[in-house]
Design a protein around this motif. Structure first.
Motif, short mmCIF file in Angstrom:
data_model
loop_
_atom_site.label_atom_id
_atom_site.label_comp_id
_atom_site.label_asym_id
_atom_site.label_seq_id
_atom_site.Cartn_x
_atom_site.Cartn_y
_atom_site.Cartn_z
N MET A 1 0.82 -1.21 0.00
CA MET A 1 0.00 0.00 0.00
C MET A 1 0.86 1.26 0.00
N SER A 2 1.93 1.24 0.78
CA SER A 2 2.78 2.43 0.86
C SER A 2 3.49 2.73 -0.46
N LYS A 3 3.68 1.70 -1.28
CA LYS A 3 4.34 1.87 -2.57
C LYS A 3 3.37 2.27 -3.67
N GLU A 4 2.13 1.79 -3.58
CA GLU A 4 1.22 1.89 -4.72
C GLU A 4 0.00 2.78 -4.49
N SER A 5 -0.12 3.39 -3.32
CA SER A 5 -1.25 4.29 -3.09
C SER A 5 -0.74 5.69 -2.77
N ALA A 6 -1.55 6.67 -3.11
CA ALA A 6 -1.18 8.07 -2.86
C ALA A 6 -1.46 8.42 -1.40
N LEU A 7 -0.72 9.37 -0.88
CA LEU A 7 -0.99 9.87 0.46
C LEU A 7 -2.36 10.54 0.49
N PRO A 8 -3.09 10.41 1.59
CA PRO A 8 -4.35 11.15 1.71
C PRO A 8 -4.09 12.66 1.62
N LYS A 9 -5.06 13.38 1.09
CA LYS A 9 -4.88 14.83 0.95
C LYS A 9 -4.69 15.51 2.29
N ASP A 10 -5.33 14.96 3.32
CA ASP A 10 -5.19 15.56 4.65
C ASP A 10 -4.02 14.97 5.44
N LEU A 11 -3.24 14.06 4.81
CA LEU A 11 -2.07 13.45 5.44
C LEU A 11 -2.43 12.77 6.76
N HIS A 12 -3.57 12.10 6.75
CA HIS A 12 -4.07 11.47 7.96
C HIS A 12 -4.68 10.11 7.66
N TYR A 13 -4.38 9.12 8.51
CA TYR A 13 -4.94 7.76 8.39
C TYR A 13 -5.67 7.39 9.67
N ASN A 14 -6.80 6.72 9.50
CA ASN A 14 -7.47 6.05 10.62
C ASN A 14 -7.13 4.57 10.53
N LEU A 15 -6.46 4.04 11.55
CA LEU A 15 -5.96 2.67 11.52
C LEU A 15 -6.69 1.83 12.57
N PHE A 16 -7.35 0.74 12.10
CA PHE A 16 -8.11 -0.14 12.98
C PHE A 16 -7.43 -1.51 13.06
N PHE A 17 -7.38 -2.06 14.26
CA PHE A 17 -6.80 -3.39 14.46
C PHE A 17 -7.88 -4.36 14.93
N SER A 18 -7.99 -5.50 14.22
CA SER A 18 -8.90 -6.55 14.67
C SER A 18 -8.32 -7.26 15.89
N HIS A 19 -7.00 -7.47 15.87
CA HIS A 19 -6.25 -8.08 16.96
C HIS A 19 -4.77 -7.94 16.61
N PHE A 20 -3.88 -8.61 17.38
CA PHE A 20 -2.46 -8.29 17.24
C PHE A 20 -1.58 -9.50 16.99
N HIS A 21 -2.11 -10.52 16.36
CA HIS A 21 -1.23 -11.59 15.89
C HIS A 21 -0.32 -11.04 14.80
#
Length: 312
Positions: A86-106
């Motif tokens: 994703m970091s290689k093939e997607s553009a940065l959000p215009k607001d330079l902000h991500y919402n990151l959700f974790f289902s769990h931590f395996h």
């Protein structure tokens, strides 16, 4: 809402082996006739007719799903190795902000984060959502020496953490979010995202035991009437019976679950790393036959593949 799959494998990442590539080439060559190679048009038609398991691949990266809201806000669901892609093939959000959700931590759901290039961009910020209070300590541990050369303290100021509760709706950048606890070793949590009357549900690492089908209000709120459901379908029926309590489901159980909650579109996800493309597409075919057998035409079933974008 646009949903994009960057990683769809479970447990550990895999790549196509030389033997698998040779098998694909051999299968293609065996299908070619003299008519297929007469000119460029016949060659293109031949390629277009190839089975999906031959022309392309389901992919080998571990879970990472992105969706962009109608208002342009970017959400990331789990940080598996697909996050590096994703970091290689997607553009940065215009607001330079991500919402990151974790289902769990395996491991297969966190190991891509240190390789996600925007975490080293001084202008980018992250809001992290999880039911686990110790999120930051968990993420910090995987970046300690000798596991990773860059310590967590170098990027920690970029992250703001939010501990969420099951069964309680909350708003994130105009999206109504809910989560519920599912059956998985160490626990895993499924999330629903509602925007403009459309519901997207992300449910990975779930073993559908009988009590998962109980009409519990939290599950109803998350799953009922979902327009798109991404759900763990790691095993065949035989493997699921042999691997009871491993925390994953077979496609037929997932279909039954989706039908219970009146889901419209189901994407089979978190694929077993030992299954090749041919086997995964055979599982999809079996799932389609099963839906046809029980006469539930309203449910559409698809295979989650890397690079696939779904518009909702």
């Amino acid at each position: 809402m646009l949903i994009h799959f960057w990683g769809v494998r479970g447990s550990c990442s895999v790549c196509l082996t030389p033997q698998q590539i040779q098998k694909k080439i051999s299968a293609v060559v065996q299908r070619i006739t003299a008519e297929d190679i007469k000119n460029s048009d016949t060659r293109e038609r031949f390629i277009a007719r190839l089975p999906k398991w031959l022309f392309g691949t389901v992919g080998g990266n571990t879970p990472c799903v992105q969706f962009v809201s109608d208002s342009g806000k970017t959400f990331i669901l789990d940080a598996g190795t697909g996050m590096k892609v994703m970091s290689k093939e997607s553009a940065l959000p215009k607001d330079l902000h991500y919402n990151l959700f974790f289902s769990h931590f395996h491991w297969d759901h966190i190991q891509g984060l240190p390789f996600f290039e925007p975490v080293y961009n001084p202008s980018v910020k992250f809001d992290v959502y999880s039911t686990f209070p110790a999120v930051e300590q968990i993420l910090e541990r995987q970046m300690k020496d000798p596991y990773f050369p860059v310590p967590w303290k170098n990027i920690s100021e970029k992250f703001t953490f939010h501990c969420v509760q099951t069964g309680v709706s909350f708003d994130v950048d105009g999206i109504s979010v809910m989560c519920c606890k599912m059956s998985h070793p160490g626990n895993s949590y499924s999330f629903s995202f509602l925007e403009n009357g459309k519901k997207f549900v992300y449910a990975t690492d779930v073993e559908l035991k009988q009590d998962e089908f109980s009409d519990i209000e939290e599950k109803r709120a998350v799953f009922e009437n979902a327009d798109v459901l991404v759900f763990d379908a790691q095993y065949t029926i035989d493997d699921a019976s042999e691997k009871a309590n491993w925390g994953h489901s077979a496609f037929c159980s997932v279909i039954d679950f989706a039908l219970k909650w009146n889901v419209k579109k189901l994407y089979l996800f978190h694929h077993e790393p030992s299954y090749d493309d041919a086997k995964l597409h055979s599982i999809l075919q079996s799932a389609l036959w099963y839906v046809d057998f029980i006469k539930k035409e309203k449910l559409q079933v698809f295979l989650a593949t890397e690079g696939l974008t779904v518009e909702l």
